[in-house]
Structures are given as C-alpha cells and as structure tokens.
Design a protein around this motif. Structure first.
Motif, PDB file in Angstrom:
ATOM      1  N   ASP A   2       0.905  -1.217   0.019  1.00 26.23           N
ATOM      2  CA  ASP A   2      -0.082   0.140  -0.047  1.00 26.23           C
ATOM      3  C   ASP A   2       0.876   1.146  -0.095  1.00 26.23           C
ATOM      4  OD1 ASP A   2      -2.327  -1.523  -0.044  1.00 26.23           O
ATOM      5  OD2 ASP A   2      -2.279  -1.541   2.201  1.00 26.23           O
ATOM      6  N   GLU A   3       2.255   1.251   0.102  1.00 22.90           N
ATOM      7  CA  GLU A   3       2.947   2.345   0.096  1.00 22.90           C
ATOM      8  C   GLU A   3       3.892   2.372  -0.938  1.00 22.90           C
ATOM      9  OE1 GLU A   3       6.352   0.371   2.893  1.00 22.90           O
ATOM     10  OE2 GLU A   3       5.062   1.649   3.991  1.00 22.90           O
ATOM     11  N   MET A   4       4.607   3.269  -1.351  1.00 16.72           N
ATOM     12  CA  MET A   4       5.326   3.772  -2.502  1.00 16.72           C
ATOM     13  C   MET A   4       6.557   2.741  -2.239  1.00 16.72           C
ATOM     14  SD  MET A   4       4.805   5.652  -5.286  1.00 16.72           S
ATOM     15  CE  MET A   4       3.756   6.708  -4.617  1.00 16.72           C
ATOM     16  N   GLU A   5       6.880   1.880  -3.408  1.00 15.19           N
ATOM     17  CA  GLU A   5       8.096   0.963  -3.235  1.00 15.19           C
ATOM     18  C   GLU A   5       9.250   1.734  -3.790  1.00 15.19           C
ATOM     19  OE1 GLU A   5       8.333  -2.260  -6.234  1.00 15.19           O
ATOM     20  OE2 GLU A   5       6.557  -1.232  -7.056  1.00 15.19           O
TER      21      GLU A   5
ATOM     22  N   LYS B 197      -4.870   2.968  -6.514  1.00 10.50           N
ATOM     23  CA  LYS B 197      -3.801   3.358  -7.078  1.00 10.50           C
ATOM     24  C   LYS B 197      -4.150   4.214  -8.327  1.00 10.50           C
ATOM     25  CE  LYS B 197       0.653   2.713  -8.847  1.00 10.50           C
ATOM     26  NZ  LYS B 197       1.788   1.875  -9.276  1.00 10.50           N
ATOM     27  N   LEU B 198      -3.623   5.603  -8.342  1.00  9.15           N
ATOM     28  CA  LEU B 198      -3.932   6.453  -9.693  1.00  9.15           C
ATOM     29  C   LEU B 198      -2.551   6.604 -10.233  1.00  9.15           C
ATOM     30  CD1 LEU B 198      -6.472   8.875  -8.223  1.00  9.15           C
ATOM     31  CD2 LEU B 198      -6.965   6.767  -9.410  1.00  9.15           C
TER      32      LEU B 198
ATOM     33  N   TRP C 252       5.236  13.234  -2.265  1.00  7.60           N
ATOM     34  CA  TRP C 252       3.949  14.147  -1.553  1.00  7.60           C
ATOM     35  C   TRP C 252       3.448  13.242  -0.681  1.00  7.60           C
ATOM     36  CZ3 TRP C 252       4.777  19.232  -3.543  1.00  7.60           C
ATOM     37  CH2 TRP C 252       5.465  19.233  -4.781  1.00  7.60           C
ATOM     38  N   LEU C 253       2.608  13.881   0.021  1.00  7.09           N
ATOM     39  CA  LEU C 253       1.558  13.338   1.129  1.00  7.09           C
ATOM     40  C   LEU C 253       2.141  12.029   1.786  1.00  7.09           C
ATOM     41  CD1 LEU C 253      -1.368  13.319  -1.524  1.00  7.09           C
ATOM     42  CD2 LEU C 253      -0.793  14.901   0.225  1.00  7.09           C
TER      43      LEU C 253
ATOM     44  N   TYR D 239      -1.103   6.539  -4.456  1.00  3.29           N
ATOM     45  CA  TYR D 239      -1.745   5.567  -3.721  1.00  3.29           C
ATOM     46  C   TYR D 239      -2.863   6.397  -2.850  1.00  3.29           C
ATOM     47  CZ  TYR D 239       1.593   2.134  -4.850  1.00  3.29           C
ATOM     48  OH  TYR D 239       2.374   1.383  -5.382  1.00  3.29           O
ATOM     49  N   ALA D 240      -3.962   6.689  -3.431  1.00  3.57           N
ATOM     50  CA  ALA D 240      -5.076   7.509  -2.861  1.00  3.57           C
ATOM     51  C   ALA D 240      -5.436   7.115  -1.507  1.00  3.57           C
ATOM     52  CB  ALA D 240      -6.062   7.775  -3.903  1.00  3.57           C
TER      53      ALA D 240
END
Length: 724
Positions: free
Chosen positions: A44-47, A581-582, A519-520, A575-576
């Motif tokens: 669920d998190e950015m790899e 994921k967009l 970001w975020l 990852y909204a």
C-alpha cells in the motif's frame, strides 16, 4: 462482432476453457496444501524502484535522468502480454507499425521507422536481460517480467552507439531462494489462447544454486479476414518465449548469473489493403514476419577485493529472421478485371528478406566499494572495457510479374570501447556525475551487386549531471549528455545518386532539467523533466518511387542539417487509499528538421526545413486506476492516446489523433485469480504506419495514402494460479 453470449455458445470456447477450468479446480482443491503461507498482498505504500540498466543499480528517485519504469505489479494489473500492450503509457514514445510486432521505436522523435536493407544501425537500444536485441525488438513477452525501463536521451556512457535516442531495457524476475510456481491461461476472441507458467527455487539443499524457468505460448488469428483465400489466419501470431536463469553463489565473494533465452515468433503479415478498410485483405501471397532467437548472458560478480568490485558480462545472440509481404496488396483476379491502357492489368509483386544475425559481446568493469572511494572518501569511480562483434547475412528477393531481382549481402562490425564514470558527493545535498565513453567501430560490407564498404571511425559520448536534494522529498537535477550514431553507407543506388553512397556520424546533445518529488508522506510521487535536443548531421531515411518502374523504390539514408527537438515529460503515481492507486503520464514534444530538402520522383524539390519529424506526436498521454477491495475484487482502467503525427520523412501523409481505453476486472485470492478484460474497448481505428505512393496501375500509379491500423477491440478471460 464478439459478445459474451456468442463467446460462451461457441463450441470452440468449451475446448479452450477446459484448461482454465482444470487450473481453477486444481487450485481450489489444493489451496491449503499448496499455500503453506499466503502470498503477500500488494504493498500500500510507495515501493523503492531500482534501475537495473544503471551501472550501480541506483534507485529511480536518485537517477538524474528522465526514466520510465513499469514494474511487475502494473504489468500484471493491466494484463500486458507483450511490450506492445504497455508502450502507449510511456511519455514521448512511439513506434512504427511496419511489422507484426513493434521493433522500430522513437524516443523524443528520434529513431528508425523501418529497415528494408543495409546494415543494422539502431538509434534506440533494446536489451533483454543484458542481451542486445537492438533492431529486433519484437520478441518481448511480458510474462514473468520484473520491470520495463525506458531511458530517454543519449546513453553514451553506458550503452554507446546503439543508444543515441535512449534505451529500452527488459528485466525478468530472478531466481528465488524459496520455491514458487505459477501458471496462467488466457482465452479470447480472435481465437486467442495463451498458456504460461514459471517455476523458481533452490536446486541444492545449501541454497547456493537457484533456478527460475518461465515459458509462454501465445496464439491468435491476427484480426484480418483474407477474402480472396477464404482464411482468417493470414495475419496470425504464433509466439513462443522461454527463459531459464541460474544463480550460483560460488563463494562468499563470487556470484555467477546465467540467463538462457529462446523465442520463436512464427507470425503472418497481411495488413495492407488498397481501400484502407483495416479488416479484409485481398492478397494472394500473404506475407510472414518470423524471428527465431537463441541468446544467453553470463555475469560474474566478484566482491572479494577491499576497494573494488569486478563484473564480467558476456552475451551472445543468434537471430534468424524472415520477413516478406505481398506488395501489390491484391491478387491476379482483381488486377485482371481492371483496365490499364485498354488492356487487363498485369501486376504481381512480392518482396522478401531472410537474414541471420550473430552478436557476441564482452564487458569488464571495475567499480569502487565504499572503502575504495577517492577524493577524501567523496567519490565513487568506475572503469570498463567493452568489445562486440556483429555479423549479419541478408538475402532479399523481389518478384515483379515473374521477374526476379535478388541481392545477397554480408556485413560484419567490430566495436571496442573504454568508458568510465565518477559520482561525487559534493556536500550540502549536491551530487555530481560525470561519464565518458570512447568507441571504435570497424565494419565490412559486400553484396552480390558489387557494392563494398569498409568504414571505420572513432566516436565519443558521455554525460555530466548535477543534482541537488532540495529536501527529503524533492530532488532536482540538470544533465547534459552527448550521444552518437555511427555513419554508414547506401547500397544499390543508381548512378544519379552516387554522391549519396555514404553518410556521416550523427551526434546529439541533450540538455535536461528535472524534479523528482514525493508528496503526502510518500503516498504520491511525480517526475517532471524539460529537455532540449541538438541533433547535428541528423541522419534521415529517404525513399523515392521509380516513375519508370513504380513497383521499385530507391531507399537511402542521408544527413540533414542540424535540427532541434524540445519538450517535457510528466509522470505521477498516487496511492489515494490503501485500495486505490492512480497513475498518469504526459509527454509534450516539438520537433523540426534543420536545413533539409529532397528530390521527389518527378525531379521536383521538396523542402522539409522546419517541418515536424516523422512519428513524433506533439502530445502523448495515459492515465490508469487500480482498485482492490479487501474482499478480493479487482478493477483496472487505463486510457492512452496520441496527437496526430507524420508517417514518413519522405511525404506529408499524417495519422489521426486517437485515444484508446482498456479495462480489466476480476477476483483475486492468495492462490488463484480470474479476470475478464478488454483492450481498445470502443474499437478505435488508429494508424501505426502509413505510406503515400502510387500502387494502383489502373489509376495511373497516382499517389495515395495507405494506412496500417493498430489492433481492434478484443475481449477475453485470464485465470492464473500461484503457489509456494
């Protein structure tokens, strides 16, 4: 028209579905026995993405360059089976559809559109697991692939003469130290069936020898109905891809990786029609587009020295190709029923080429360890040498109304290079990278028409890049890179074009600035780059139709004046939520010829100065969304498109702008998954290649636009099983 009802009522569907039903039932019955522990759910998190084509395997966010990486998760989410299925999602990227599968690519407006004759001389590098397949890109199955990397701009330091415009690098999954296996079956309209499987794990109890094997067999009819022959498979795809990897931890300091690749693509090529209907052909001698490649790479990584690591990389590839087409795009009955100057037309033309290419290369490189850094422990260094030998034999045959014209050609090229790179930490968040490559190429060409060439030249390229960490979340960079593409020669030219027998080396300076951001709290990322390209002695592929013998074309490459391309790329992921994921990309490109004009077939001068380059759309764009529920339901939606672009350097024929939509919905468990999917859902007609010339004798050989269209709508079902 294909519908779900007609698909399910078709008797052949039950035959094609039986392997799927067997796979699903086996997975359901064996779920608890096979899955000793569940596979991990998608992160669920950015790899952190590592760029395999880089010398040191740097992370994407630290690479001072414009790079697109399509990872395994996106490949699987979109159900991509071939590189053709993902290339529209790459900003400022295009391809020329003159073959059954993409093999001629353009990055930022630079690249080949075809290669009917002559020596291989690619602008865009194409590497599969360290095996150089530049100019032969069609064998690119996406099954069991770790990621696709597209590097924009010259890659002079790392890859030299074959990467003037950039590089495509396909990296397959490596062997694992635990057992894992999988199988996948796809069925669909156009009589599509695809069977795939992989197995990976240790071969010894010690875990020092690991293996991975993946296989895929893909078949489909190819969307064309040949009305003259009464067949629906004259444009068929019959594609086998196999890959085997071994990893041996020979000692604590030595790792050995062996990759074996075999691909056998036995495809038809029957796509051109006189009326541009894009569906029903009329040829009596439909063409083929075949390629059989066997290749290997062997990599030794020695880390036993305190101050450096040694890498030896050997690769080999043998490719046998056969490409031909029915050049009159019709049949004797069609032409015999038409009037040509008061008589029945006589027009029967075919063209074909059989070739065999062998490539062997060797690279050694030393790179510093942490203990081997120089300049007060601030700078990593790398030194390397490279050698490559390429041989290619081609036999071409033209048959015009029974008159044969043959050409047998032999080509050999030997490349040697030395290269180096320094990567320095300057402090205060600044880093500097400097690379240089000097390359020598000597080649020999001879053919049965009496042409002989033995050009040799020394070229150089490299880069200098300065990056700055603006914060923990933002990295800016500025980069200057110099690339080169070897000069060459034109064979079988008439006497009036004897001054075009040879052409010079092209060089390209790429100036680029960019910003890579998170970001975020890391849930979103963006990469933006602005570039300006200065092409000097630009190589332009030209063609002239012979007005006295309209079936014949004079093909040659020549140098134009300097030209300039500029534009931008923007890519982003978000990852909204933990389930959604967009992602999106946008490319803007402006291109123009320098001082360039050519003679048309009637002797008139056509001035292209300032015109856009061929296959260089001003806009490329894509967007996608993947949604997974906690209960296992899955949806992926993507769209991509291009603005209009010129088809050729030799005429004003243009494509139409287009946008296509794809979708995939399904259900996923830890062991099995099933998906319904559709590509080009609204059945958009879009051109991938176009010609503008005379091909109809009953019309006085008047010039006309002919278009090859991309794949129409296709619907299907995929089921896969994965287990430990």
């Amino acid at each position: 028209m294909f519908t779900l009802k007609s698909f399910c009522s078709d008797s052949t569907f039950l035959k094609r579905l039986s392997p799927v039903a067997l796979a699903v039932s086996t997975a359901l019955i064996s779920q608890h026995a096979l899955a000793s522990e569940p596979t991990e759910a998608p992160a669920d998190e950015m790899e952190v993405i590592v760029v395999s084509s880089d010398f040191r395997g740097s992370t994407l966010d630290k690479m001072p360059s414009s790079i697109t990486v399509i990872n395994q998760q996106q490949i699987e989410d979109e159900g991509a089976q071939h590189f053709e299925d993902v290339l529209n999602s790459i900003a400022n990227f295009n391809w020329s559809g003159g073959s059954s599968r993409p093999k001629y690519f353009q990055i930022r407006g630079v690249g080949e559109q075809e290669e009917y004759q002559g020596a291989p001389n690619s602008s865009v590098g194409y590497i599969i697991d360290d095996i150089d397949m530049s100019g032969l890109g069609m064998i690119s199955s996406m099954y069991d692939l770790q990621q696709v990397e597209v590097l924009r701009g010259p890659q002079g330091t790392r890859y030299g003469a074959n990467a003037l415009a950039g590089l495509i690098y396909l990296k397959s999954n490596d062997p694992t130290d635990v057992f894992e296996h999988g199988a996948e079956v796809s069925v669909g309209d156009d009589n599509l069936t695809t069977f795939s499987g992989f197995s990976s794990g240790p071969l010894t109890d010690s875990g020092k020898l690991l293996y991975r094997v993946s296989l895929q067999q893909h078949q489909q009819n190819g969307y064309q109905d040949n009305l003259y022959l009464g067949r629906d498979d004259t444009n068929a795809r019959d594609e086998f891809s196999g890959r085997a990897k071994l990893r041996w931890y020979a000692s604590d300091d030595l790792q050995i990786d062996l990759t074996l690749l075999h691909a056998d693509y036995d495809n038809g090529y029957d796509v051109w029609t006189l009326d541009n209907n894009g569906e029903n052909t009329q040829t009596d001698a439909p063409g083929v587009d075949k390629q059989r490649t066997t290749g290997s790479s062997l990599k030794f990584t020695y880390s036993g020295a305190e101050q450096f690591e040694l890498v030896s990389l050997t690769s080999y590839a043998n490719s046998q190709t056969h490409y031909n087409y029915d050049g009159d795009w019709a049949n004797p009955d069609h032409w015999g029923g038409l009037d040509c100057d008061g008589e029945a037309c006589e027009y029967d033309y075919t063209w074909g080429k059989k070739g065999e290419r062998n490539t062997i290369s060797q690279e050694f490189r030393l790179s510093s360890t942490q203990a081997g850094r120089i300049f007060s422990d601030s700078t990593d260094w790398l030194l390397g040498v490279y050698g490559m030998r390429l041989t290619e034999d081609n036999d071409t045959v033209e048959d015009y109304n029974g008159w044969l014209d043959t050409l047998n050609a032999e080509y050999e090229a030997n490349n040697t290079a030395v290269f180096g790179q320094l990567d320095s930490d300057l402090g205060a968040g600044y880093a500097l990278s400097f690379g240089l490559r000097v390359e020598r190429r000597d080649s020999d060409y001879s053919d049965s028409a009496g042409d002989k060439f033995s050009p040799g030249e020394t070229m150089w390229g490299g880069h200098i890049a300065l990056s700055k960490a603006l914060s923990d979340s933002h990295e800016a960079y500025a980069r200057i890179a110099r690339g080169y593409k070897a000069g060459g020669f034109n064979m079988t030219l008439p006497e009036e074009l004897s001054d075009k027998k040879e052409y010079d080396t092209e060089t390209l300076y790429n100036y680029e600035i960019g910003l890579k951001s998170r970001w975020l709290d890391g849930d979103a990322s963006t990469n933006i780059s602005l570039f300006y390209m200065d092409r000097r002695d630009q190589q332009v592929a030209a063609s002239q139709q012979n007005p006295e013998e309209p079936q014949k074309f004079i093909l040659f490459t020549e140098n134009a004046g300097s030209s300039h391309n500029y534009g931008a790329e923007l890519e982003g992921d978000w990852y909204a939520t933990s389930n959604l994921k967009l992602y999106a990309s946008l490319g803007w490109l402006e291109t123009a010829y320098g001082d360039y004009s050519y003679q048309d077939k009637y002797g008139g001068t056509v001035d292209l100065t300032g015109r856009d380059l061929a296959h260089s759309p001003n806009l490329t764009y894509s967007a996608g969304a993947t949604y997974r529920t906690d209960s296992g339901w899955f949806t992926n939606l993507t769209t991509s498109g291009k603005s209009e672009f010129y088809y050729s350097d030799s005429n004003e024929s243009k494509s139409q702008a287009y946008t296509i939509f794809n979708a995939r919905v399904g259900y996923e468990t830890d062991v099995w998954s099933a998906y319904l999917w559709g590509r080009n859902l609204f059945d958009e007609d879009y051109g991938t290649r176009g010609f503008y010339f005379g091909n109809e004798p009953d019309q006085g050989w008047a010039d006309k636009q002919y278009i090859r269209f991309g794949d129409p709508r296709q619907l299907g079902l995929t089921v896969n099983v994965k287990f430990l």
